[in-house]
Scaffold this active site. Structure first.
Site, PDB file in Angstrom:
ATOM      1  N   LYS A 309      12.873 -25.511  16.981  1.00 37.39           N
ATOM      2  CA  LYS A 309      13.395 -26.708  16.285  1.00 37.39           C
ATOM      3  C   LYS A 309      13.050 -27.996  17.040  1.00 37.39           C
ATOM      4  O   LYS A 309      13.927 -28.772  17.433  1.00 37.39           O
ATOM      5  CB  LYS A 309      14.903 -26.614  16.078  1.00 37.39           C
ATOM      6  CG  LYS A 309      15.318 -25.406  15.253  1.00 37.39           C
ATOM      7  CD  LYS A 309      16.796 -25.418  14.954  1.00 37.39           C
ATOM      8  CE  LYS A 309      17.278 -24.128  14.350  1.00 37.39           C
ATOM      9  NZ  LYS A 309      17.320 -22.995  15.288  1.00 37.39           N
ATOM     10  N   ASP A 312      10.818 -34.537  18.327  1.00 32.81           N
ATOM     11  CA  ASP A 312      10.523 -35.623  19.264  1.00 32.81           C
ATOM     12  C   ASP A 312       9.284 -36.389  18.793  1.00 32.81           C
ATOM     13  O   ASP A 312       8.728 -36.083  17.733  1.00 32.81           O
ATOM     14  CB  ASP A 312      10.305 -35.038  20.674  1.00 32.81           C
ATOM     15  CG  ASP A 312      10.834 -35.978  21.753  1.00 32.81           C
ATOM     16  OD1 ASP A 312      10.576 -37.209  21.650  1.00 32.81           O
ATOM     17  OD2 ASP A 312      11.493 -35.499  22.698  1.00 32.81           O
TER      18      ASP A 312
HETATM   19  P1  5BU Z   1      22.806 -14.549  13.572  1.00 32.34           P
HETATM   20  O1  5BU Z   1      23.045 -13.647  14.708  1.00 32.34           O
HETATM   21  O2  5BU Z   1      22.355 -13.794  12.283  1.00 32.34           O
HETATM   22  O3  5BU Z   1      23.940 -15.478  13.308  1.00 32.34           O
HETATM   23  O4  5BU Z   1      21.520 -15.421  14.015  1.00 32.34           O
HETATM   24  C1  5BU Z   1      20.989 -16.443  13.209  1.00 32.34           C
HETATM   25  C2  5BU Z   1      19.759 -17.018  13.849  1.00 32.34           C
HETATM   26  O5  5BU Z   1      19.228 -18.009  12.977  1.00 32.34           O
HETATM   27  C3  5BU Z   1      19.986 -17.691  15.158  1.00 32.34           C
HETATM   28  O6  5BU Z   1      18.869 -17.445  15.976  1.00 32.34           O
HETATM   29  C4  5BU Z   1      20.093 -19.163  14.837  1.00 32.34           C
HETATM   30  O7  5BU Z   1      19.591 -19.965  15.882  1.00 32.34           O
HETATM   31  C5  5BU Z   1      19.212 -19.284  13.625  1.00 32.34           C
HETATM   32  N1  5BU Z   1      19.659 -20.317  12.657  1.00 32.34           N
HETATM   33  C6  5BU Z   1      20.843 -20.247  11.986  1.00 32.34           C
HETATM   34  O8  5BU Z   1      21.646 -19.345  12.190  1.00 32.34           O
HETATM   35  N2  5BU Z   1      21.166 -21.207  11.078  1.00 32.34           N
HETATM   36  C7  5BU Z   1      20.369 -22.244  10.790  1.00 32.34           C
HETATM   37  O9  5BU Z   1      20.658 -23.066   9.925  1.00 32.34           O
HETATM   38  C8  5BU Z   1      19.127 -22.298  11.490  1.00 32.34           C
HETATM   39  C9  5BU Z   1      18.809 -21.333  12.394  1.00 32.34           C
HETATM   40 BR1  5BU Z   1      18.006 -23.699  11.122  1.00 32.34          BR
END
Ligand code: 5BU
Length: 474
Positions: A309, A312
């Site tokens: 993400k 910059d």
């Molecule tokens: P989880 O363990 O299923 O909650 O992981 C979700 C992943 O997706 C995690 O690596 C977050 O950094 C990533 N993510 C997210 O959860 N929601 C978002 O809106 C974004 C990224 Br953009």
């Protein structure tokens, strides 16, 4: 060519296996009762010659001495070459992928501004590949108004192309193929009915307004059709992996030790299309770990995604990307800094000689995020902007933010059991993510990785997300 000659050609094509009937699993997972495989004609020079001759005869009325020919790669290339020699018409060659990143030459040959170019294609379904070729030729200043196609599956491709200003001359509409083969007792009426039912149920146009359904609702299109349309090589690779593995699952492995990451990759790799990492949280991240991940991605056939993400100025982003584009295939960025950021990514890829696909964060899954509709719209506008096609694969979003068939939506916040974590994360199920939120790929992390049996869980998530996709495109 005489009527008899035309019929003979259909019989010849059936005889060499270019037209097949039975049960064929298409890349999309759909079962089709008919399959056209014109790739085989290169092994049959006489038939190839007849095909080129009949196609050349059909364009006589619309061509001029100045007309060029362009075959849609790859199957139509030999056909176009022979037509070019027989008809003494110049040819241009469209590349499927840019030769190398630096020159990005997508069309070979010479032409003058506004010169007429006739597209040659072997088979059309939705007309997506022809449309994509026409777009490229038009971008290169050629005029495209005609396409000559050997076999038309009559699934709406002709109308879609007419909507795009391209007149289609087809030698064999599928109905003519069926008539000829029934007449010569090569197939029976049950086969004809099965093919007709398939064709009727798998139209790619919206008959009420004549606008291609694909253009209005990309989520209703198969990944196969979208892969055929899209020019971005990274997107195409991703769609191809998804189709090969019947997986629209991306696993998020958020572990802090490389041994844990690698162990999980080995367990879930076969079920997923993409492995998403935050490499900056891995304490012992090293080039050896990168190499091992790269070799696992080849062995188990998935793409590597760095969810950094970036946000910059272009120069900083260029430096940040240079340490990522050597190993990752996909990368997240924020749109907030504007186009300079994307140019930074582009410059790093050019230096490294390796293209990475960018996903712009258009919406977030967590409670309390500061995203709003105007910002999301601006991010989508940035990703869909001119010149971004080569770089942007799609968006991270919680709803269908883009109506472009070439843009993929990845949706995080996916869990089969929980509706939230102990923090701000909010979850939906894989089915809901695909059917209600419009996800092309679902991103699931702890739902899989924190399970006692990640291997089985990954397979369960894959099946649920893929079934939802099949239901969506029905
Ligand atoms: P989880 O363990 O299923 O909650 O992981 C979700 C992943 O997706 C995690 O690596 C977050 O950094 C990533 N993510 C997210 O959860 N929601 C978002 O809106 C974004 C990224 Br953009």
């Amino acid at each position: 060519m005489s009527l008899q000659g035309v019929e003979e050609l259909v019989l010849d094509l059936e005889n060499i296996g270019a037209i097949k009937f039975g049960e064929f699993k298409l890349k999309s997972g759909l079962m089709s009762p008919v399959y056209f495989d014109l790739r085989v004609i290169v092994s049959h020079p006489k038939i190839l010659d007849s095909v080129a001759q009949i196609m050349l005869d059909q364009i006589k009325e619309v061509q001029s001495n100045e007309s060029l020919l362009c075959g849609v790669p790859y199957t139509a290339l030999p056909i176009a070459s022979i037509m070019s020699v027989k008809g003494n018409l110049g040819m241009v060659v469209r590349r499927k992928e840019a030769k190398d990143y630096g020159t990005k030459k997508m069309v070979e040959g010479t032409w003058t501004s506004g010169q007429d170019c006739i597209i040659v294609e072997d088979v059309i379904t939705s007309g997506g590949s022809v449309k994509e070729t026409a777009q490229l030729l038009r971008e290169h200043d050629m005029k495209v108004t005609t396409c000559v196609v050997l076999l038309d599956r009559e699934q709406g491709g002709k109308q879609n192309l007419i909507n795009d200003g391209i007149n289609v001359i087809s030698i064999f509409p599928i109905s003519k193929v069926l008539d000829t083969l029934v007449k010569h007792k090569k197939i029976n009426s049950a086969t004809v009915e099965a093919v007709q039912a398939f064709i009727n149920n798998n139209q790619t146009t919206n008959s009420t307004n004549g606008v291609a359904k694909s253009e209005k609702h990309p989520e209703n299109m198969s990944f196969q059709a979208r892969s055929e349309m899209n020019v971005n090589p990274v997107t195409r690779r991703l769609l191809d992996v998804m189709l090969r593995k019947q997986s629209n699952l991306c696993v998020a492995i958020d572990k802090t030790k490389s041994s844990q990451v690698l162990e999980l990759v080995k367990k879930v790799g076969k079920s997923v299309a993409v492995v998403k990492l935050h490499s900056d949280i891995i304490e012992d991240w090293s080039s050896a770990v990168q190499e091992e991940l790269t070799s696992l991605s080849k062995e188990l056939d998935f793409m590597l995604f760095e969810d950094r993400k970036l946000a910059d100025i272009g120069n900083t982003v260029k430096h940040q990307t240079s340490s990522i584009c050597g190993w990752a295939d996909l990368l997240t960025v924020h749109g907030l800094p504007g186009p300079g950021l994307l140019q930074g990514v582009q410059a790093a890829c050019a230096d490294a000689g390796r293209q990475i696909g960018v996903l712009l964060v258009a919406e977030m899954s967590n409670a309390g995020n500061l995203f709003n509709k105007d910002y999301t719209k601006a991010v989508v506008g940035l990703g869909e902007g001119k010149g971004m096609e080569e770089l942007v694969v799609g968006f991270i979003a919680q709803s269908r933010v883009s109506q472009r068939a070439g843009m993929l939506q990845m949706t995080p916040g996916v869990h089969l059991a929980d509706s939230s974590d102990s923090g701000d994360q909010r979850y939906t199920s894989p089915g809901q993510a695909v059917l209600e939120k419009g996800a092309d790929l679902v991103i699931a992390g702890r739902g899989i990785c924190a399970d006692t049996n990640p291997e089985t869980k990954a397979e369960e998530y894959r099946q649920k997300a893929w079934d939802a996709y099949l239901q969506r495109i029905k």
